[in-house]
Each structure stands twice: as structure tokens, then as C-alpha cells.
Design an enzyme around this catalytic site. Structure first.
Site, PDB file in Angstrom:
ATOM      1  N   SER A   1       2.308   3.028  -8.356  1.00 50.20           N
ATOM      2  CA  SER A   1       0.881   3.242  -8.074  1.00 50.20           C
ATOM      3  C   SER A   1       0.555   4.626  -7.530  1.00 50.20           C
ATOM      4  O   SER A   1      -0.628   4.978  -7.446  1.00 50.20           O
ATOM      5  CB  SER A   1       0.377   2.193  -7.083  1.00 50.20           C
ATOM      6  OG  SER A   1       0.276   0.950  -7.715  1.00 50.20           O
TER       7      SER A   1
ATOM      8  N   LYS B   1      -1.645   6.640  -9.677  1.00 56.59           N
ATOM      9  CA  LYS B   1      -3.097   6.403  -9.746  1.00 56.59           C
ATOM     10  C   LYS B   1      -3.892   7.577  -9.159  1.00 56.59           C
ATOM     11  O   LYS B   1      -5.026   7.840  -9.574  1.00 56.59           O
ATOM     12  CB  LYS B   1      -3.454   5.118  -8.987  1.00 56.59           C
ATOM     13  CG  LYS B   1      -2.907   3.839  -9.632  1.00 56.59           C
ATOM     14  CD  LYS B   1      -3.076   2.655  -8.685  1.00 56.59           C
ATOM     15  CE  LYS B   1      -2.552   1.347  -9.262  1.00 56.59           C
ATOM     16  NZ  LYS B   1      -2.528   0.259  -8.245  1.00 56.59           N
TER      17      LYS B   1
ATOM     18  N   TYR C   1      -1.628   2.588 -18.680  1.00 54.48           N
ATOM     19  CA  TYR C   1      -1.356   2.188 -17.293  1.00 54.48           C
ATOM     20  C   TYR C   1       0.128   1.880 -17.079  1.00 54.48           C
ATOM     21  O   TYR C   1       0.737   2.356 -16.109  1.00 54.48           O
ATOM     22  CB  TYR C   1      -2.241   0.982 -16.937  1.00 54.48           C
ATOM     23  CG  TYR C   1      -1.967   0.469 -15.554  1.00 54.48           C
ATOM     24  CD1 TYR C   1      -2.368   1.200 -14.435  1.00 54.48           C
ATOM     25  CD2 TYR C   1      -1.261  -0.708 -15.353  1.00 54.48           C
ATOM     26  CE1 TYR C   1      -2.083   0.753 -13.153  1.00 54.48           C
ATOM     27  CE2 TYR C   1      -0.971  -1.164 -14.077  1.00 54.48           C
ATOM     28  CZ  TYR C   1      -1.386  -0.420 -12.978  1.00 54.48           C
ATOM     29  OH  TYR C   1      -1.090  -0.853 -11.713  1.00 54.48           O
TER      30      TYR C   1
ATOM     31  N   TYR D   1      -4.220  -0.637  -0.162  1.00 58.67           N
ATOM     32  CA  TYR D   1      -4.817  -1.960  -0.392  1.00 58.67           C
ATOM     33  C   TYR D   1      -5.196  -2.615   0.941  1.00 58.67           C
ATOM     34  O   TYR D   1      -5.827  -1.950   1.766  1.00 58.67           O
ATOM     35  CB  TYR D   1      -3.858  -2.829  -1.235  1.00 58.67           C
ATOM     36  CG  TYR D   1      -3.170  -2.007  -2.295  1.00 58.67           C
ATOM     37  CD1 TYR D   1      -3.916  -1.463  -3.335  1.00 58.67           C
ATOM     38  CD2 TYR D   1      -1.818  -1.675  -2.236  1.00 58.67           C
ATOM     39  CE1 TYR D   1      -3.328  -0.646  -4.293  1.00 58.67           C
ATOM     40  CE2 TYR D   1      -1.225  -0.868  -3.188  1.00 58.67           C
ATOM     41  CZ  TYR D   1      -1.986  -0.362  -4.204  1.00 58.67           C
ATOM     42  OH  TYR D   1      -1.409   0.454  -5.136  1.00 58.67           O
TER      43      TYR D   1
ATOM     44  N   VAL E   1       4.949   0.379  -5.533  1.00 63.26           N
ATOM     45  CA  VAL E   1       5.935  -0.688  -5.348  1.00 63.26           C
ATOM     46  C   VAL E   1       7.366  -0.264  -5.686  1.00 63.26           C
ATOM     47  O   VAL E   1       8.296  -1.027  -5.463  1.00 63.26           O
ATOM     48  CB  VAL E   1       5.584  -1.993  -6.105  1.00 63.26           C
ATOM     49  CG1 VAL E   1       4.377  -2.675  -5.495  1.00 63.26           C
ATOM     50  CG2 VAL E   1       5.427  -1.757  -7.589  1.00 63.26           C
TER      51      VAL E   1
END
Ligand code: DON
Length: 307
Positions: A63, A66, A190, A242, A260
């Protein structure tokens, strides 16, 4: 400040956490990684990168990608991106679907999975999925100053095979008319961006422009406009972890993004970047030893955006 001593000392500080936490297992290719890996890199304004532990070993950035895709999407479509994705913390896990129904397929922010999928759609724009993947890969190579940065095909394939939740999110968003490209094309971007493999050293170097108002302090490239770099940092601070974003801001006080794979990128505005990697995660998908290392580092240095 002796930055080499700093990274060496912080590595010793967190030795006790080595191997703690859970290695991500929902992507089969990620669970094969040695949980005892631990790396730290600090990149400074002159481009010097100070490394300790396993900082030279490529890991799956997941991630963290991103952040850079968001930069590319904003470069492509500007503020119209915000018609498709919000800018508020979700308070939910990275792969949560619950808010999407109430909010009519507009993800809360670009750093949760659903938001990142919308970001991919905007980078793809009217081109192909392969072009969008080449764009992010070229961007990471150029920023890292290292043409060897690559996608781990095994991880990308594993992401695709295990991608039931991400598929659900993407089809859900698409059902509300919030994707203009074919869902599987968008997902293929993605999955591949998440499978980019980089070391702490490469990632710290690549993100340096975010600490200097969008300008690479070494090459002098204007990578992005200053307001955009600041806003990406604001989103990292508020949404980068998050439902763990508040705790991360409280403990570390710097814009950051977890993955992760166990990596965490943090930006120290006006000074440089810090990247840590250790595969054992807490329940929000943030590296346990990595966050501890960042906490020790800010204790030792006083780095914070709140000074
Ligand atoms: O989509 C996924 O689930 C992964 N490729 C990325 C998730 C991730 O890294 C969450 N961050 N902590």
C-alpha cells in the site's frame, strides 16, 4: 547529527520486537517472507541514505505504492479526482466495504483499497492498464535513481488470485458508475503497483521530494507542485494507516504510509524521509517493529510536524 549512529542505535532499540506481529497471510506470496527481517533507512537532503539492518533488501511495498499513484492521478486529472474519492479518514480497515454502500461508491480517501482502485482508474484515464503500470514503475525508478526497481511477478499473481475482497470493492464502486475503465483492467494495475519490490534505501530516496515541497533536492527535478506535495503529506498523516492513523499520528507525529509487506514510509518535512521494514504486523496491517523503530527515532531526534 550523526545519522549513521542514529539508525544503528534505533535498530538496537527495537531488537526486542524482531519477529513480533503477524506476517500478512491473505496474499500467499507474502507469507513466505522471513518475519525476523528488520531494516531502517534515513534519506537526507543531499541524497545520502543511512542504512541499518536489512535496509538493502527489496520487499513488497504494497500500500505504500498508493502514495505515488495518488501523485500521478493528481498530475493527470487535477482536482477532479475529488469528484470520485474523498479526503476523510475512514476509521475502518484498509479493505472494508461497509462505507461504500452508504456513500454511493465514493471511497472515503485514496489510501484505503477502494480509494486506491479509483485512483488507478484515473491514472489509466483513456490509456491502457499496461501504460499505467509502466508509468508508476518508471516514476519509482526515476525517483529512486535506480533502474533495477521491478514488479515481483509472483506477488502480483498471488494478489490477483487472492483478490476476492479487492474485486468486490472494485465491482461495487463500478456499480455506482465511479470507474470509467473495465474493472479487471483497473484491478490489474492495482495488483501490480502493490507488487513493486523496493528496499528501504530505494524507497527513502524515491520519496525525498515529498519532504521538499515536491522538488527532488538532489536532481532539482520539480516532481510535483508544492501544494500537491503538502496535501499528499496531509492525507498520509490523516489516512495513511487506516483505523490506526490516529494512533500513528499520536505516537510518531509524521506523515506516513504503511504496507502489509511490513514497510512504512515516513516524511520529515524539510529534512528527509525514513523507511522501516519488518514483516510482522499489528491488527491494522502496520509493521509492529517498524512503528516501534519510528517511535524510538522521533524520541531520539524530536522529529515531528507538530514542533
Ligand atoms: O490490496 C491489498 O490488500 C494489498 N495489496 C495491500 C494492502 C496493504 O498494504 C494495506 N496496508 N497496510
Amino acid at each position: 547529527m550523526d545519522l549513521q549512529k542514529l539508525v544503528d542505535d534505533v535498530l538496537k532499540d527495537v531488537e526486542v520486537y524482531r519477529g513480533h506481529g503477524e506476517v500478512a497471510s491473505y496474499i500467499p506470496a507474502l507469507k513466505a517472507v522471513d518475519p525476523r527481517k528488520l531494516g531502517i533507512a534515513v534519506a537526507a537532503e543531499d541524497g545520502s541514505v543511512y542504512c541499518a539492518g536489512d535496509a538493502e533488501e527489496p520487499f513488497s511495498i504494497q500500500s505504500i505504492s498508493k502514495v505515488f499513484m495518488l501523485n500521478l492521478a493528481l498530475d493527470h486529472v487535477g482536482a477532479t479526482l475529488w469528484n470520485h474519492v474523498g479526503r476523510e479518514p475512514s476509521g475502518s480497515p484498509f479493505n472494508s466495504i461497509v462505507q461504500l454502500e452508504a456513500e454511493k461508491g465514493k471511497p472515503r480517501n485514496p489510501l484505503i483499497n477502494a480509494g486506491a482502485i479509483v485512483v488507478c482508474d484515473n491514472v489509466m484515464n483513456h490509456g491502457t492498464a499496461d501504460e499505467a503500470v509502466s508509468e508508476i514503475l518508471d516514476f519509482m525508478r526515476e525517483r529512486a535513481g535506480d533502474a533495477s526497481v521491478a514488479i515481483d511477478a509472483n506477488v502480483a499473481q498471488s494478489e490477483n488470485q487472492a483478490g476476492f475482497l479487492n474485486r468486490s470493492l472494485a465491482y461495487f464502486v463500478s456499480a455506482f458508475g465511479n470507474l470509467r475503465n473495465p474493472v479487471e483492467d483497473v484491478l490489474s494495475i492495482y495488483f501490480r503497483q502493490c507488487a513493486i519490490a523496493m528496499s528501504c534505501r530505494q524507497l527513502a530516496r524515491a520519496a525525498l521530494y515529498l519532504a521538499f515541497d515536491g522538488n527532488d533536492p538532489v536532481t532539482r527535478d520539480a516532481v510535483t507542485i508544492s501544494s500537491r506535495a503538502r496535501r499528499i503529506n496531509a492525507l498520509m498523516l490523516t489516512c495513511g494507516h487506516y483505523d490506526n492513523s490516529g494512533d500513528f499520528a499520536y505516537r510518531i507525529g509524521l506523515p506516513g504510509k504503511s504496507g502489509v509487506g511490513g514497510g512504512i514510509l515516513t516524511v520529515v518535512p524539510g529534512f528527509g524521509t525514513v523507511v522501516v521494514w519488518s514483516p510482522g504486523l499489528n491488527s491494522a496491517g502496520t509493521s509492529l517493529a517498524g512503528a516501534a523503530a519510528l517511535e524510538k527515532m522521533v524520541e531520539r531526534t524530536g522529529w515531528s510536524v507538530f514542533v
